[in-house]
Design a protein around this motif. Sequence first.
Motif, mmCIF file in Angstrom:
data_model
loop_
_atom_site.group_PDB
_atom_site.id
_atom_site.type_symbol
_atom_site.label_atom_id
_atom_site.label_comp_id
_atom_site.label_asym_id
_atom_site.label_seq_id
_atom_site.Cartn_x
_atom_site.Cartn_y
_atom_site.Cartn_z
ATOM 1 N N LEU A 1 0.838 -1.207 0.000
ATOM 2 C CA LEU A 1 0.000 0.000 0.000
ATOM 3 C C LEU A 1 0.869 1.252 0.000
ATOM 4 N N PHE B 1 -6.344 -10.047 4.332
ATOM 5 C CA PHE B 1 -6.024 -8.844 5.100
ATOM 6 C C PHE B 1 -7.280 -8.274 5.752
ATOM 7 N N PRO C 1 -8.207 -4.990 7.604
ATOM 8 C CA PRO C 1 -7.671 -3.681 7.995
ATOM 9 C C PRO C 1 -8.105 -3.273 9.398
ATOM 10 N N SER D 1 -13.065 -1.727 9.285
ATOM 11 C CA SER D 1 -13.581 -2.430 8.106
ATOM 12 C C SER D 1 -13.905 -1.421 7.015
ATOM 13 N N TYR D 2 -12.903 -1.171 6.161
ATOM 14 C CA TYR D 2 -13.091 -0.229 5.058
ATOM 15 C C TYR D 2 -13.706 -0.991 3.895
ATOM 16 N N LEU D 3 -15.006 -0.964 3.812
ATOM 17 C CA LEU D 3 -15.680 -1.759 2.782
ATOM 18 C C LEU D 3 -16.710 -0.887 2.060
ATOM 19 N N TYR D 4 -17.207 -1.401 0.941
ATOM 20 C CA TYR D 4 -18.220 -0.660 0.174
ATOM 21 C C TYR D 4 -19.530 -0.664 0.954
ATOM 22 N N TYR E 1 -15.392 -9.671 -3.556
ATOM 23 C CA TYR E 1 -13.978 -9.974 -3.300
ATOM 24 C C TYR E 1 -13.608 -11.360 -3.847
ATOM 25 N N GLU F 1 -12.104 6.767 -2.253
ATOM 26 C CA GLU F 1 -11.753 5.405 -1.831
ATOM 27 C C GLU F 1 -10.395 5.380 -1.136
ATOM 28 N N ARG G 1 -10.141 4.649 2.734
ATOM 29 C CA ARG G 1 -9.344 3.417 2.795
ATOM 30 C C ARG G 1 -10.035 2.179 2.231
ATOM 31 N N VAL G 2 -11.166 2.375 1.539
ATOM 32 C CA VAL G 2 -11.828 1.219 0.923
ATOM 33 C C VAL G 2 -10.891 0.553 -0.084
ATOM 34 N N PHE H 1 -7.938 -0.157 0.261
ATOM 35 C CA PHE H 1 -7.060 -1.150 0.900
ATOM 36 C C PHE H 1 -7.487 -2.577 0.557
#
Lengths: 299, 731
Positions: A64, A90, A92, A95-98, A110, B126, B130-131, B133
């Motif tokens: 990253l 991974f 994070p 939870s950096y998700l859509y 995913y 994004e 951090r999405v 990531f």
Amino acid sequence: MIAPLNDAAVQTEGLTKIYKDFWGRDKVRALDALDLTIRRGEVFGLLGPNGSGKSTTIKLLLGLIFPTRGTASVLGRPVGDTEINSRIGFLPEESYLYRFLNGEEILRFYGKLFKIDRKTLNQRVPMLLDTVGLDAKSRKRKLREYSKGMARRIGLAQAMINNPDLILLDEPTTGLDPIGTREMKDLILSLKQQGKTVLLCSHLLADVQDVCNRITILFRGKKMVEDEVRELIQKKEITTIEARGLSDQQTEELRQFIARMGVNGVNITHPTTTLEDLFLRIVRENTPQGQSSVGSGPS
Amino acid sequence: MTFLPMLHATMLTLAELPTFINQHLGWILFALIFLIGLAFGAKDFARFSGRRIWAISGVCFDESIRRRVLWITPLAILGVIVVSQLQRPLDEQDAIRQTTKFCLFATGLIVTITTIILACTNLPREIDNRVIFTVVTKPTTRLEIVIGKLLGFVKVSLLILIIMGVFSWGYLRIRAWNFGREIAQRLESNSVPATSISTLRYYNQAGLLNAKTLETPDNVQVYAHVPAPGESRRYLFGGDGNFNVGFDISPDWIAEQGVDPATTPLVVVAQVGYIKRKKGQDVAPAPAPAVKPFAAATQASAGPASRPYYGPFIMSPEERARVMSGFKPVEVPTVSIDVMDATFYSAGNVTPIPPLKTFEMGDPNELTELRGTIDPKVAKNLKGRYYLRVNGGSADAEYFVDLNRTPSPIMLFLPVPAGPAAPGQPPQIALKPIPPIADPLDPSKPMGPIFKTREGNFGMQLRGGSERSSTAIFQFRNASFSADGDTAPFELRGGVERSGDDTPAAEAEQPTRVAVRVQNRTSGMMSDEIIVQPESNRTLLFELPAKALQGGNFDVLVRCLTLGDYLGVSPKSLVLITARQPFALNLAKSLLILWLMTVLVTAVAIFTSTFLSWPIAVVLTLVILLGHWGVDQLGDALAPGIGNQVVTDFGLKSPAKAEAVRATVEKLSYFLNFISTVLPDINKYPAVEDIERGISIPAAKMIDALAVTLGFGVPLVLLAYVFLKNKEVAP
């Protein structure tokens, strides 16, 4: 199939990261010449106060961010090789998700990135959702409606969608209730039993102590200590003698015998300290007078 | 402090790029970017996965839809309905035209704005939250991320276009049906003014939603009257007619001849004849006269004896005596000669060689050689395409040229040194011809003169009259037309202007009568004249015999018959309808062009968002998209020579300052022109102009749009990939 170059799951040599300002001048030395080896199949803990370089290490291992100096390899391949990502999971820090997708959709998305076929996904997605404890109703809700604990659970599920060999967990129990925390620990132990390598980064030292084989403590970007958890938390100046079936008289005789040797306050055992004590001691010993223990080292 | 010198140095470097690089800059940049992309991402190209791209695009699409992006479409639809109800159209066809324009304008606007906002904000957001990531830590290459996002937003824009397209089609159909019904009722009830009947009949017959394929004339010439078969003379009316011959003037070539452009005039020689016009009576053209040899003419007109010195008087004693005795001498017709630029705007004039003050014609019915010069002050600024124009000066004369004898009736010469000057004598001069421009259909021949007439509000004015009225000849060459029946449909659209003095009161409300016929250039066949009644600035449908169109080389002859009326025409006033196609198909083509534009917009937006925060990315996206157009708008302000003009306007006296300002302005102008060549031209997405005129959008325009999209989109996607690959995505 990728041929591993060595037996280490993760290896770094002199890994350094210096953040620069707009004009290219050094601003923060986030990681300083980190040498690290994580063996395959072990659960490895990465500890340190805020700003010690834990997250930077993980970001460097995942490509990253790019190192200023030094090298790192993951599962025998240099970092930045996207192909190796197919064997990595991974989770994070948060939870950096859509947020506009629901639990099932996000896992399917995913899964597609790993080119997992539809049939396998149809089996694996419900199984993972069961594993992380998301019920049928929750998995149809949009992620923006999830509580923090639910978001951690779906985050963990996405980290395991590809059945990875190496799992990087950044603060995995954050936001989880005690039961969830226990389940997370059980899951990590189960992964260990399956032969997976786990890199665990956490502030909750009790968690690390419970599940990790080895740990490294980072402070201001530097490695302070690295060893087996058991070794680190032993108090070697104290001896604990354990014996089964000693009578009171025998115990008294044993105490008198030791007293005759000139030892007072006899407690015949090897008590362990807590990892938290160890952690605090290291931080305290390395913090210069009048400075905060939080933050990166000087550049 | 160092920025300005650096900028100046950069501009100088760009200004001095070798010609080859300048001419092929676009392709060179394309190849360079492609190679950089390959060098950075050979591995990623090899790992390219359509499935991953589709998955990423799917998330972009789903997220956009769930963010309720489509809510903008009902707002746009509502806006179109309201605006179209408030419009003030000229007639039914105009209402449909305006509505079509509103629909497509609204569609283009919302799809562009939506795409820019979505694509510019996506990556920065994004990265910020951090999405990304969880995406880049999967086996996803950055190339797949860029293309996946591009595809996702392109899918969103396609959905918006489909929704707006379906609405536009339905709304226009309803409006057209409604208007059509009203037109039919008005025609049935005979409540239509006489001047509008033909227009409304056409609307009723052809419908209001049209998509026609048109063949336009290659050229239009306006003669005083139609040349007879085999006749080599071409006539123009004195007072309003003129003819033009084009030349390409190169200052470099002039300098190579060893003359100083600042002091050397250009010499013009024209061969023109005239006949006197008698009102109401045709004058039969005489046989072709012998042309006076150039040398003889020079001798005859240049000698000082042609105008003897009369002392304080301007005429001889004999002439004066005749005037004084009441005898009126015959007035000699004259012409004037002008220099026109490529768009037929005046750039200067040609003056007769002294002692003559005007270009006077010689004997009637014969060609007269007229000689003049272009002043060095005008000549030194001529660069590129210019026309020399001869204007018929006397209203009671018809002027002519003879194409057999002088295919190019105006010649242009550069005086060059012919040898060393004899002692005490002026230097010897030879005239070196500057060739006229070549005929585009046959480059081995010079292009013939272009006959025009006075420009009015609607184009060249055809003066109405029953006899010897101006005739516009619309020349179709190699027109592709396959006749399905006996007749071929044409459309005429011209503006009618009326002269109050000439029009009898009774005729003022009557429709203008126009005669049309067609002559086949191969067979010579001339059709019968038909009379049509066009309404001013409305399209009129009429039919001519298809037989006369065979071979594709034909002239359509148009003249106005109504005395006092002027029919204004331009080359686009008359067209041949070669095919018709469904309006829905044309609308789909228009939407396809818009979609191609949004693909480019998305590529630009994603490119800028890889290295900028989203607000700056939005601004830079707009600059990239509108840069070329903006430079185009500056037009002449960036033409070579602007430096001199600025120096003059500011009245700079100091030579050093003047030169510094001139050079800087010139380089800046060059730099802006250079920048515009590497930016996309959004004029290549003409989604509205054809469909609103009811013309089928040609495939060439779609191919042009596709070429711009690919030509700029592919390098931008590659650059975005290179930037993103080398970007730390963790904030």
